[in-house]
Design an enzyme around this catalytic site. Structure first.
Site, mmCIF file in Angstrom:
data_model
loop_
_atom_site.group_PDB
_atom_site.id
_atom_site.type_symbol
_atom_site.label_atom_id
_atom_site.label_comp_id
_atom_site.label_asym_id
_atom_site.label_seq_id
_atom_site.Cartn_x
_atom_site.Cartn_y
_atom_site.Cartn_z
ATOM 1 N N GLU A 1 -0.417 34.435 58.002
ATOM 2 C CA GLU A 1 0.318 35.716 58.006
ATOM 3 C C GLU A 1 0.270 36.351 59.393
ATOM 4 O O GLU A 1 -0.166 37.510 59.560
ATOM 5 C CB GLU A 1 -0.234 36.672 56.925
ATOM 6 C CG GLU A 1 -0.020 36.133 55.518
ATOM 7 C CD GLU A 1 -0.232 37.132 54.389
ATOM 8 O OE1 GLU A 1 -0.695 38.260 54.648
ATOM 9 O OE2 GLU A 1 0.076 36.780 53.230
ATOM 10 N N GLU B 1 0.625 30.933 49.251
ATOM 11 C CA GLU B 1 -0.032 31.950 48.419
ATOM 12 C C GLU B 1 1.004 32.458 47.438
ATOM 13 O O GLU B 1 2.089 32.885 47.846
ATOM 14 C CB GLU B 1 -0.561 33.113 49.272
ATOM 15 C CG GLU B 1 -1.692 32.717 50.194
ATOM 16 C CD GLU B 1 -2.278 33.896 50.983
ATOM 17 O OE1 GLU B 1 -2.178 35.043 50.530
ATOM 18 O OE2 GLU B 1 -2.835 33.635 52.065
HETATM 19 O O1 AHR Z 1 -4.820 36.588 48.798
HETATM 20 C C1 AHR Z 1 -5.170 37.825 49.348
HETATM 21 C C2 AHR Z 1 -4.513 38.055 50.692
HETATM 22 O O2 AHR Z 1 -3.139 38.147 50.511
HETATM 23 C C3 AHR Z 1 -4.669 36.959 51.710
HETATM 24 O O3 AHR Z 1 -5.850 37.063 52.409
HETATM 25 C C4 AHR Z 1 -3.518 37.188 52.620
HETATM 26 O O4 AHR Z 1 -3.102 36.010 53.266
HETATM 27 C C5 AHR Z 1 -2.472 37.791 51.719
HETATM 28 O O5 AHR Z 1 -1.913 38.921 52.268
#
Ligand code: AHR
Length: 523
Positions: free
Chosen positions: A192, A327
């Site tokens: 990110e 994610e």
């Molecule tokens: O999964 C929680 C957080 O969500 C992670 O650390 C990040 O990559 C995302 O914003």
């Protein structure tokens, strides 16, 4: 789009030979060409809350040596977990790998400023992670630190993990107990990077990416599989609610500037129902409005994949570069009384439906989506497993991964599904999702979700291009939308045998219950 669903729904009712109320699904068993990469069924474990510590990693109170939890390893092996992404997440860009090697008592302690400001004792580091994936039979995905690290630091970690021996770093690894190289190929270059990973613009990150990636080179037999930080996939959250940059521009810039230097792009997308009209952010205490909002958002990943894929296609028409949904999952409020920085949430039948929807959609995009990682395996966000002391429970989401594991490395069979809608108030969404595959032994697997919590659906499935004589299945459903497993009643929601499928010739009639996930096997 919703109007289109309605028209298609009317059209499906008018199809010749289809009784009113039935929906047609064609499984093209003769048209399979793409393989569903097993890495679509992947996972993610960050140093966050009780994901690692009190999750995978058990630290006894009595000064005994900490260790991996055997019950968790066994539960994850049972669903054939193909990979684990580590150490973050946002934590990856705070993590300095040298803190996590060598004698545990001598490892530095740091504050995990991101997640609850707890003291991280680094007792779970590189060797412990590699032991975990080794015991799971899973591939490691290591995410290197770009945001607060250096090119040299990342290149050193790569060499420490992968050099066969003779270099100082390889010798240090051997002195720390592992003479053989670990053989890590999947390598994330930051996480990110538009947000917690360094607040970069797309152009800046593309330049930084090339700089870091240049120093992650073939080492002995290990070829690096270099993964760039992709965008937050949805524009509404990235641009309208946050200042993370336009996701489509990020994909475009990255592919244009660095497309030939990368192997995968890591997109993130959460089902944030509370930001898009849900009345409650509780994982367990919610209404039908909150249910349909979650279904709608989960279904959105389909069009987001299509849009980002079409950008990738311009620079990579051969589809060499993997789209990775690194994610994903439902993000609720934390359970009452727990640390807000730990992101600990319960998991209900609603989470199971959201998981089934995503996995069906990922399967159907198997030509471009080759890896995905649910956030996050244990005790964090949409988990597979929750722990309390030495107890553990498997969540409804775990059971969906169990039901869908048959698709891993199977040949995707394209499906044509007539649209049928589920409506609540002014909201209306696609009611059913489906995907199908043929495994190495020739069995056909069909997975289905019915998002409608009130009405079942009758599916008439045409099995085109295959001879079938037997069908069996499992179903995950309950009478309540918020059904879940609790420590006091760990197996209240589990898949059971499904009796609602009848095979006649090449037609399979399926009575899909309301709010259900079904997996069928046809032989
Ligand atoms: O999964 C929680 C957080 O969500 C992670 O650390 C990040 O990559 C995302 O914003």
């Amino acid at each position: 789009m919703r109007l289109t669903f309605s028209l298609l729904c009317l059209a499906s009712l008018a199809l010749p030979g289809l009784a009113s109320g039935q929906t047609r699904l064609v499984v093209n068993a003769d048209l399979g060409k793409d393989t569903i990469n097993r890495h679509i069924y992947g996972h993610f474990a960050e140093h966050l809350g009780r994901g690692i510590y009190d999750g995978f990693w058990f630290r006894p109170d009595d000064n005994a040596e900490p260790r991996l939890r055997d019950d968790i390893v066994e539960a994850l092996k049972a669903i054939r977990i193909p990979n684990v992404r580590w150490p973050g997440g946002c934590f990856a860009d705070y993590y300095h790998w040298r803190h996590g090697i060598g004698p545990r008592a001598e490892r530095p302690r740091m504050v995990n400023a991101l997640w609850g400001e707890v003291v991280e004792d680094n007792s779970f580091g590189t060797h412990e992670f590699m032991e975990l994936v080794d015991r799971l039979g899973a591939e490691p995905i290591v995410v290197g630190n770009v945001g607060s690290g250096t090119v040299q630091e990342m290149a050193d970690w790569w060499e420490y993990l992968n050099h066969p021996g003779g270099s100082s770093l390889a010798d240090e690894r051997a002195a720390n107990g592992h003479p053989e190289p670990f053989g890590v190929s999947f390598w994330g270059v930051g996480n990110e990077s538009w947000g917690c990973g360094g607040r970069m613009t797309a152009q800046h990150y593309a330049d930084v990416y090339k700089n870091f990636a240049e120093f992650i080179r073939r080492m002995g037999p290990v070829r690096p599989f270099r993964i760039a930080a992709g965008p937050y996939a949805d524009r509404r959250l990235a641009v309208e609610m946050n200042n993370w940059g336009d996701p489509f521009e990020w994909t475009e810039t990255l592919m244009r500037e660095a497309g030939t230097d990368l192997d995968g792009v890591d997109f993130h997308y959460y089902t944030f129902a509370r930001l898009f009209g849900a009345t409650s952010a509780s994982a367990t205490d919610f209404a039908e409005k909150d249910w349909i909002v979650a279904m709608d958002l989960a279904l959105d990943i389909d069009s987001l994949i299509t849009r980002h894929s079409s950008i990738m296609d311009r620079y990579d028409p051969a589809k060499r570069v993997w789209m990775i949904i690194g994610e994903w999952g439902l993000w609720h409020d934390v359970e009452p009384g727990t640390d807000p920085g730990f992101l600990y949430q319960q998991n209900t039948l609603r989470d199971a439906l959201v998981a089934g929807i995503h996995l069906n959609i990922f399967n159907n995009h198997a030509d471009r989506v080759r890896m995905a990682n649910l956030a996050q395996t244990i005790n964090v966000l949409q988990s597979l497993i929750l722990t309390r002391g030495e107890q553990m429970i498997k969540t409804p989401t775990y059971h969906v991964f169990d039901m869908f594991k048959v698709h891993q490395d199977a040949v995707l069979l394209p499906v044509d599904l007539d649209k049928t809608t589920y409506a609540f108030g002014t909201d209306s969404v696609q009611a059913v999702t489906a995907s199908a595959s043929r495994d190495a032994s020739g069995r056909v697997h069909i997975t289905l979700t019915n998002q409608d919590p009130n009405q079942g659906r009758t599916l008439e499935i045409e099995l085109r291009g295959t001879n079938a004589s037997r069908v069996s299945g499992r179903v995950l459903t309950a009478s309540a939308m918020n059904a879940h497993n609790a420590f006091e009643d760990p197996d209240s929601l589990m898949p059971v045998n499904f009796e609602g499928a009848r095979l006649r010739g090449s037609t399979l009639t399926v009575n899909l219950p309301p709010k259900a996930v079904v997996a069928l096997e046809v032989q």
